[in-house]
Design a protein around this motif. Structure first.
Motif, PDB file in Angstrom:
ATOM      1  N   LEU A   1      -0.194  40.493 -23.291  1.00  0.00           N
ATOM      2  CA  LEU A   1      -1.078  41.319 -22.472  1.00  0.00           C
ATOM      3  C   LEU A   1      -0.983  42.799 -22.842  1.00  0.00           C
ATOM      4  CD1 LEU A   1      -0.645  39.662 -18.961  1.00  0.00           C
ATOM      5  CD2 LEU A   1      -2.819  39.989 -20.163  1.00  0.00           C
ATOM      6  N   THR A   2       0.238  43.308 -22.867  1.00  0.00           N
ATOM      7  CA  THR A   2       0.404  44.723 -23.189  1.00  0.00           C
ATOM      8  C   THR A   2       0.032  44.997 -24.638  1.00  0.00           C
ATOM      9  OG1 THR A   2       2.758  44.354 -23.677  1.00  0.00           O
ATOM     10  CG2 THR A   2       2.201  45.074 -21.454  1.00  0.00           C
ATOM     11  N   GLY A   3       0.380  44.070 -25.529  1.00  0.00           N
ATOM     12  CA  GLY A   3       0.038  44.239 -26.934  1.00  0.00           C
ATOM     13  C   GLY A   3      -1.468  44.263 -27.154  1.00  0.00           C
ATOM     14  N   ALA A   4      -2.173  43.335 -26.505  1.00  0.00           N
ATOM     15  CA  ALA A   4      -3.630  43.292 -26.629  1.00  0.00           C
ATOM     16  C   ALA A   4      -4.258  44.587 -26.112  1.00  0.00           C
ATOM     17  CB  ALA A   4      -4.188  42.095 -25.862  1.00  0.00           C
ATOM     18  N   ALA A   5      -3.740  45.082 -24.998  1.00  0.00           N
ATOM     19  CA  ALA A   5      -4.281  46.318 -24.420  1.00  0.00           C
ATOM     20  C   ALA A   5      -4.041  47.505 -25.341  1.00  0.00           C
ATOM     21  CB  ALA A   5      -3.648  46.568 -23.051  1.00  0.00           C
ATOM     22  N   LEU A   6      -2.837  47.609 -25.882  1.00  0.00           N
ATOM     23  CA  LEU A   6      -2.516  48.730 -26.763  1.00  0.00           C
ATOM     24  C   LEU A   6      -3.342  48.687 -28.044  1.00  0.00           C
ATOM     25  CD1 LEU A   6       1.356  48.734 -26.306  1.00  0.00           C
ATOM     26  CD2 LEU A   6      -0.212  50.523 -25.532  1.00  0.00           C
ATOM     27  N   VAL A   7      -3.480  47.504 -28.618  1.00  0.00           N
ATOM     28  CA  VAL A   7      -4.279  47.369 -29.841  1.00  0.00           C
ATOM     29  C   VAL A   7      -5.733  47.750 -29.582  1.00  0.00           C
ATOM     30  CG1 VAL A   7      -5.228  45.704 -31.486  1.00  0.00           C
ATOM     31  CG2 VAL A   7      -2.796  45.658 -30.939  1.00  0.00           C
ATOM     32  N   MET A   8      -6.275  47.304 -28.450  1.00  0.00           N
ATOM     33  CA  MET A   8      -7.669  47.622 -28.143  1.00  0.00           C
ATOM     34  C   MET A   8      -7.861  49.120 -27.883  1.00  0.00           C
ATOM     35  SD  MET A   8      -9.410  45.029 -28.669  1.00  0.00           S
ATOM     36  CE  MET A   8     -10.952  45.802 -28.121  1.00  0.00           C
ATOM     37  N   LEU A   9      -6.877  49.764 -27.279  1.00  0.00           N
ATOM     38  CA  LEU A   9      -6.963  51.213 -27.081  1.00  0.00           C
ATOM     39  C   LEU A   9      -6.953  51.944 -28.417  1.00  0.00           C
ATOM     40  CD1 LEU A   9      -4.605  51.690 -23.988  1.00  0.00           C
ATOM     41  CD2 LEU A   9      -7.078  52.074 -24.049  1.00  0.00           C
ATOM     42  N   ALA A  10      -6.197  51.399 -29.376  1.00  0.00           N
ATOM     43  CA  ALA A  10      -6.195  51.982 -30.726  1.00  0.00           C
ATOM     44  C   ALA A  10      -7.535  51.734 -31.415  1.00  0.00           C
ATOM     45  CB  ALA A  10      -5.058  51.384 -31.550  1.00  0.00           C
ATOM     46  N   VAL A  11      -8.089  50.534 -31.241  1.00  0.00           N
ATOM     47  CA  VAL A  11      -9.396  50.206 -31.832  1.00  0.00           C
ATOM     48  C   VAL A  11     -10.480  51.131 -31.282  1.00  0.00           C
ATOM     49  CG1 VAL A  11     -11.219  48.449 -31.922  1.00  0.00           C
ATOM     50  CG2 VAL A  11      -8.832  47.803 -32.313  1.00  0.00           C
ATOM     51  N   LEU A  12     -10.362  51.470 -30.009  1.00  0.00           N
ATOM     52  CA  LEU A  12     -11.323  52.367 -29.370  1.00  0.00           C
ATOM     53  C   LEU A  12     -11.025  53.841 -29.664  1.00  0.00           C
ATOM     54  CD1 LEU A  12     -11.544  50.569 -25.893  1.00  0.00           C
ATOM     55  CD2 LEU A  12     -13.328  50.629 -27.653  1.00  0.00           C
ATOM     56  N   ALA A  13     -10.020  54.078 -30.512  1.00  0.00           N
ATOM     57  CA  ALA A  13      -9.622  55.432 -30.903  1.00  0.00           C
ATOM     58  C   ALA A  13      -9.168  56.265 -29.705  1.00  0.00           C
ATOM     59  CB  ALA A  13     -10.767  56.130 -31.620  1.00  0.00           C
ATOM     60  N   GLU A  14      -8.566  55.620 -28.731  1.00  0.00           N
ATOM     61  CA  GLU A  14      -8.061  56.315 -27.549  1.00  0.00           C
ATOM     62  C   GLU A  14      -6.542  56.425 -27.557  1.00  0.00           C
ATOM     63  OE1 GLU A  14      -9.661  54.552 -24.018  1.00  0.00           O
ATOM     64  OE2 GLU A  14     -11.708  54.511 -24.819  1.00  0.00           O
TER      65      GLU A  14
END
Length: 211
Positions: free
Chosen positions: A102-115
């Motif tokens: 869960l936390t990994g998916a969230a962190l990766v997606m925040l990186a993908v969104l350039a946030e």
């Protein structure tokens, strides 16, 4: 009983599912079911963010709320397992995996969104998965307790990620980004420090066992 029989029994679906007791608990008990649901929610969360496409719309809000609910159930399945004596080998194995997914998916997606900077995500994920793998390997010999700040790290991580996911800046203004940066920085520092602390504890135990 042979080792293979003991292993099969420890992951058996026979036993208690909900009720408390002293008899063996089923690997399919309620606490483990909640843990599995958390694992299954991780890809749903990712899909919602992908479909939102950086628009900060209803799908992102839904993804954020899903993450908050899913990460909050970590305490629920643990409480059920302890209070009703439903602790199983499968639950011990799956619980940290669910959290890291869960936390990994969230962190990766925040990186993908350039946030979120990619290097921050890499450091956190290496620490989280590395320590988790290390703990599983060490279980063969002994149990190393979680780092002293482990629970605090988990809480701060959850709050930081939840705040970063919710597009609150649309309601309250750009200053929310400053708050998110502070929260994520605190989560990053705690993640690194507790990881080092855990490794130091392991080294001390190894040294004591060798002497």
């Amino acid at each position: 009983m042979t080792e293979s029989e003991a292993s099969a029994r420890s992951y058996s679906l026979r036993g208690r599912v909900v009720r408390a007791g002293e008899s063996p608990a089923s690997s399919g008990n309620l606490a483990n079911i909640i843990t599995v649901v958390r694992i299954l929610l991780a890809p749903v969360f990712v899909v919602l963010l992908v479909l939102d496409g950086g628009a900060d719309g209803p799908l992102r809000i839904a993804a954020a709320l899903l993450f908050i609910v899913a990460i909050a159930t970590d305490g629920v399945d643990g409480m059920l397992a302890r209070r009703r004596n439903l602790v199983t080998d499968l639950g011990i194995l799956l619980d940290p995996i669910a959290d890291k997914l869960l936390t990994g998916a969230a962190l990766v997606m925040l990186a993908v969104l350039a946030e979120l900077p990619v290097w921050v995500v890499v450091v956190i994920l290496v620490r989280e998965w590395g320590i988790t793998l290390f703990r599983f390997l060490m279980l063969r010999d002994r149990v190393i307790p979680a780092s002293r700040g482990g629970k605090l790290k988990t809480v701060v991580q959850s709050v930081a990620i939840s705040s970063a996911l919710l597009p609150l800046w649309n309601l309250f203004g750009e200053w929310v980004h400053v708050v998110n940066t502070v929260l994520m920085s605190a989560a990053f520092v705690l993640t690194v420090v507790t990881g080092i602390d855990y490794l130091v504890q392991a080294w001390r135990q190894n040294r004591a066992a060798a002497s």
